[in-house]
Write a protein that holds these residues in place. Structure first.
Motif, PDB file in Angstrom:
ATOM      1  N   LYS A 164      48.870  -0.753  56.341  1.00  0.00           N
ATOM      2  CA  LYS A 164      47.714  -1.348  55.643  1.00  0.00           C
ATOM      3  C   LYS A 164      46.780  -0.246  55.144  1.00  0.00           C
ATOM      4  O   LYS A 164      46.214  -0.347  54.063  1.00  0.00           O
ATOM      5  CB  LYS A 164      46.951  -2.268  56.593  1.00  0.00           C
ATOM      6  CG  LYS A 164      47.647  -3.610  56.816  1.00  0.00           C
ATOM      7  CD  LYS A 164      46.770  -4.551  57.615  1.00  0.00           C
ATOM      8  CE  LYS A 164      47.490  -5.868  57.881  1.00  0.00           C
ATOM      9  NZ  LYS A 164      46.772  -6.719  58.829  1.00  0.00           N
ATOM     10  N   GLY A 165      46.585   0.812  55.934  1.00  0.00           N
ATOM     11  CA  GLY A 165      45.660   1.898  55.570  1.00  0.00           C
ATOM     12  C   GLY A 165      44.517   1.957  56.564  1.00  0.00           C
ATOM     13  O   GLY A 165      43.963   0.924  56.932  1.00  0.00           O
ATOM     14  N   THR A 206      53.269  -2.188  61.167  1.00  0.00           N
ATOM     15  CA  THR A 206      52.133  -3.093  61.327  1.00  0.00           C
ATOM     16  C   THR A 206      52.239  -3.806  62.677  1.00  0.00           C
ATOM     17  O   THR A 206      53.335  -3.921  63.230  1.00  0.00           O
ATOM     18  CB  THR A 206      52.104  -4.147  60.194  1.00  0.00           C
ATOM     19  OG1 THR A 206      50.977  -4.996  60.365  1.00  0.00           O
ATOM     20  CG2 THR A 206      53.357  -5.002  60.142  1.00  0.00           C
ATOM     21  N   HIS A 207      51.086  -4.281  63.159  1.00  0.00           N
ATOM     22  CA  HIS A 207      51.082  -5.112  64.375  1.00  0.00           C
ATOM     23  C   HIS A 207      50.760  -6.549  64.020  1.00  0.00           C
ATOM     24  O   HIS A 207      50.498  -7.370  64.883  1.00  0.00           O
ATOM     25  CB  HIS A 207      50.043  -4.585  65.374  1.00  0.00           C
ATOM     26  CG  HIS A 207      50.057  -3.108  65.510  1.00  0.00           C
ATOM     27  ND1 HIS A 207      49.216  -2.279  64.797  1.00  0.00           N
ATOM     28  CD2 HIS A 207      50.860  -2.300  66.239  1.00  0.00           C
ATOM     29  CE1 HIS A 207      49.490  -1.021  65.076  1.00  0.00           C
ATOM     30  NE2 HIS A 207      50.473  -1.005  65.954  1.00  0.00           N
ATOM     31  N   GLU A 270      39.576  -0.697  64.619  1.00  0.00           N
ATOM     32  CA  GLU A 270      40.517  -1.711  64.152  1.00  0.00           C
ATOM     33  C   GLU A 270      40.410  -3.042  64.872  1.00  0.00           C
ATOM     34  O   GLU A 270      40.958  -4.034  64.430  1.00  0.00           O
ATOM     35  CB  GLU A 270      41.958  -1.193  64.263  1.00  0.00           C
ATOM     36  CG  GLU A 270      42.345  -0.415  63.032  1.00  0.00           C
ATOM     37  CD  GLU A 270      43.521   0.490  63.254  1.00  0.00           C
ATOM     38  OE1 GLU A 270      43.806   1.293  62.360  1.00  0.00           O
ATOM     39  OE2 GLU A 270      44.136   0.431  64.342  1.00  0.00           O
TER      40      GLU A 270
HETATM   41  C1  LIG Z   1      53.651   3.636  62.959  1.00  0.00           C
HETATM   42  C2  LIG Z   1      52.345   3.616  62.221  1.00  0.00           C
HETATM   43  C3  LIG Z   1      52.016   4.683  61.416  1.00  0.00           C
HETATM   44  C4  LIG Z   1      50.816   4.657  60.678  1.00  0.00           C
HETATM   45  N1  LIG Z   1      50.565   5.660  59.779  1.00  0.00           N
HETATM   46  C5  LIG Z   1      49.471   5.586  58.982  1.00  0.00           C
HETATM   47  C6  LIG Z   1      49.269   6.513  57.941  1.00  0.00           C
HETATM   48  O1  LIG Z   1      50.050   7.442  57.712  1.00  0.00           O
HETATM   49  N2  LIG Z   1      48.143   6.377  57.174  1.00  0.00           N
HETATM   50  C7  LIG Z   1      47.243   5.344  57.368  1.00  0.00           C
HETATM   51  O2  LIG Z   1      46.265   5.245  56.627  1.00  0.00           O
HETATM   52  N3  LIG Z   1      47.441   4.458  58.363  1.00  0.00           N
HETATM   53  C8  LIG Z   1      48.510   4.544  59.170  1.00  0.00           C
HETATM   54  N4  LIG Z   1      48.699   3.604  60.162  1.00  0.00           N
HETATM   55  C9  LIG Z   1      47.597   2.700  60.528  1.00  0.00           C
HETATM   56  C10 LIG Z   1      47.551   1.452  59.651  1.00  0.00           C
HETATM   57  O3  LIG Z   1      47.161   1.789  58.351  1.00  0.00           O
HETATM   58  C11 LIG Z   1      46.560   0.419  60.221  1.00  0.00           C
HETATM   59  O4  LIG Z   1      45.286   0.993  60.273  1.00  0.00           O
HETATM   60  C12 LIG Z   1      46.920  -0.077  61.620  1.00  0.00           C
HETATM   61  O5  LIG Z   1      48.296  -0.216  61.773  1.00  0.00           O
HETATM   62  C13 LIG Z   1      46.274  -1.467  61.850  1.00  0.00           C
HETATM   63  O6  LIG Z   1      46.737  -2.382  60.893  1.00  0.00           O
HETATM   64  P1  LIG Z   1      47.790  -3.587  61.228  1.00  0.00           P
HETATM   65  O7  LIG Z   1      48.752  -3.644  60.101  1.00  0.00           O
HETATM   66  O8  LIG Z   1      48.372  -3.394  62.546  1.00  0.00           O
HETATM   67  O9  LIG Z   1      46.927  -4.898  61.105  1.00  0.00           O
HETATM   68  P2  LIG Z   1      45.604  -5.379  61.831  1.00  0.00           P
HETATM   69  O10 LIG Z   1      45.174  -6.595  61.090  1.00  0.00           O
HETATM   70  O11 LIG Z   1      44.624  -4.256  61.973  1.00  0.00           O
HETATM   71  O12 LIG Z   1      46.093  -5.748  63.270  1.00  0.00           O
HETATM   72  C14 LIG Z   1      46.920  -6.861  63.551  1.00  0.00           C
HETATM   73  C15 LIG Z   1      46.791  -7.171  65.030  1.00  0.00           C
HETATM   74  O13 LIG Z   1      47.298  -6.047  65.783  1.00  0.00           O
HETATM   75  C16 LIG Z   1      46.479  -5.752  66.882  1.00  0.00           C
HETATM   76  N5  LIG Z   1      45.861  -4.413  66.710  1.00  0.00           N
HETATM   77  C17 LIG Z   1      45.878  -3.666  65.592  1.00  0.00           C
HETATM   78  N6  LIG Z   1      45.275  -2.472  65.799  1.00  0.00           N
HETATM   79  C18 LIG Z   1      44.855  -2.483  67.065  1.00  0.00           C
HETATM   80  C19 LIG Z   1      44.185  -1.533  67.883  1.00  0.00           C
HETATM   81  N7  LIG Z   1      43.832  -0.339  67.426  1.00  0.00           N
HETATM   82  N8  LIG Z   1      43.906  -1.880  69.166  1.00  0.00           N
HETATM   83  C20 LIG Z   1      44.277  -3.079  69.650  1.00  0.00           C
HETATM   84  N9  LIG Z   1      44.936  -4.013  68.927  1.00  0.00           N
HETATM   85  C21 LIG Z   1      45.224  -3.722  67.662  1.00  0.00           C
HETATM   86  C22 LIG Z   1      45.475  -6.861  66.932  1.00  0.00           C
HETATM   87  O14 LIG Z   1      46.001  -7.894  67.720  1.00  0.00           O
HETATM   88  C23 LIG Z   1      45.361  -7.306  65.503  1.00  0.00           C
HETATM   89  O15 LIG Z   1      44.900  -8.626  65.386  1.00  0.00           O
HETATM   90  C24 LIG Z   1      49.908   3.584  60.851  1.00  0.00           C
HETATM   91  C25 LIG Z   1      50.252   2.510  61.666  1.00  0.00           C
HETATM   92  C26 LIG Z   1      51.449   2.505  62.328  1.00  0.00           C
HETATM   93  C27 LIG Z   1      51.789   1.315  63.160  1.00  0.00           C
END
Ligand SMILES: Cc1cc2nc3c(=O)[nH]c(=O)nc-3n(C[C@H](O)[C@H](O)[C@H](O)COP(=O)(O)OP(=O)(O)OC[C@H]3O[C@@H](n4cnc5c(N)ncnc54)[C@H](O)[C@@H]3O)c2cc1C
Length: 285
Positions: A164-165, A206-207, A270
């Motif tokens: 997502k970023g 993503t989560h 986040e």
């Molecule tokens: C393997 C990997 C590599 C990544 N690399 C980059 C990169 O190179 N550049 C970049 O800009 N971003 C990177 N990210 C981070 C990404 O951009 C998001 O900021 C991050 O993954 C949260 O977004 P989400 O898609 O999980 O959705 P969200 O809507 O943020 O989360 C979905 C659900 O996941 C859980 N969750 C998410 N984050 C957390 C947390 N920190 N603590 C507890 N629960 C949480 C919650 O239950 C939430 O409701 C990376 C993420 C992953 C998984």
């Protein structure tokens, strides 16, 4: 305050040493989860420090082999001097890509950082990919330019980690609403699954359960497209295990190193409950 933050940060980081990272990967491997190791640190401007970071990644690849753990590595361009000098940065990445190749043909991922570095990182990635096919790049769904970037990258056998970023970008260049970002993520994922070349690989990082399910349905429609799920250390562990049980490939991003603060602040932001956790720790000491 710093020690409280460190206590909280430990849920998302393996520790300060490469060996801590290896141990966390070993644990993940024992649960059927692959590793993705990252040495924490960003915006390094001192060339001596950059060279020791290059050496640390090479040592990490040696440790992965010696310990027989299954892990790839992920590097931030600003750790390699992208803002200082693009050619110098490319040379540094070449050293790591070459080491990857000679260590069990391992895989090098480039993290995507803030929007000031997007174009430089894309150019760097394409140059690397032309020489080393085991190289992947993160693409951020919140950036409005990502659709165009992805179409360009799909002219090559690209390996894309869709995220997502994580940075605070202005509304002029980035989608800001949760739903808008999800929709963009879905569009990019569909493009990758339905129009990708045969040498391509997708990491659905993503989560978000809705996006995880969306990837499952796309993969049913396009069963020959290779992909995996990637999630961060300390986030949604049950979901990781459920996916493994269902037969999907899952990889965990395992950061380590003394420079844990900027990364941990991004993780704190986040989720609201993380802020409550921090406030509670402050009150209870
Ligand atoms: C393997 C990997 C590599 C990544 N690399 C980059 C990169 O190179 N550049 C970049 O800009 N971003 C990177 N990210 C981070 C990404 O951009 C998001 O900021 C991050 O993954 C949260 O977004 P989400 O898609 O999980 O959705 P969200 O809507 O943020 O989360 C979905 C659900 O996941 C859980 N969750 C998410 N984050 C957390 C947390 N920190 N603590 C507890 N629960 C949480 C919650 O239950 C939430 O409701 C990376 C993420 C992953 C998984």
């Amino acid at each position: 305050m710093t020690s409280l933050l460190l206590r909280l940060a430990k849920q998302w980081i393996a520790g300060e040493r490469a060996e801590d990272g290896i141990n966390r990967v070993r644990e993940a491997n024992s649960r059927g989860i692959l590793g993705l190791l990252n040495l924490l640190g960003e915006h390094i401007e001192n060339r001596e420090q950059i060279q020791s970071t290059v050496q640390e990644y090479i040592r990490l690849l040696e440790l992965i082999d010696e310990n027989h753990v299954s892990a790839q590595i992920s590097v931030k361009p600003s750790q390699m001097g992208v803002a200082l000098d693009s050619d110098y940065c490319f040379e540094n990445f070449l050293k790591i890509a070459e080491a990857c190749k000679s260590h069990s043909n391992n895989y090098l991922w480039l993290d995507m950082e803030d929007s000031k570095l997007t174009q430089k990182t894309l150019d760097l990635y394409v140059s690397l990919l032309k020489r080393y096919e085991n190289t992947g790049l993160a693409i951020q769904a919140y950036l409005k330019r990502s659709e165009t970037d992805l179409k360009y990258l799909m002219n090559f056998d690209c390996k894309i980690r869709l995220v997502k970023g994580a940075y605070n970008e202005p509304a002029s260049i980035a989608f800001k609403g949760k739903e808008e970002i999800r929709k963009s993520y879905e569009r990019l994922m569909s493009e990758l699954f339905t129009n990708g070349r045969s040498g391509m690989f997708i990491a659905v990082a993503t989560h978000d359960s809705r996006l995880v399910d969306f990837a499952k349905s796309l993969s049913k429609e396009c069963p020959s497209v290779p992909y995996e799920y990637e999630m961060l250390l300390g986030v949604r562990d049950n979901l990781k295990l459920r996916l493994v049980r269902e037969g999907y490939q899952v990889r965990e991003y395992v950061p380590y190193g003394p420079q844990w603060l900027p990364y941990s602040i991004r993780r704190l932001r986040e989720k609201k409950s993380n802020i409550f956790l921090l406030l509670r720790s402050l009150v209870t000491g």
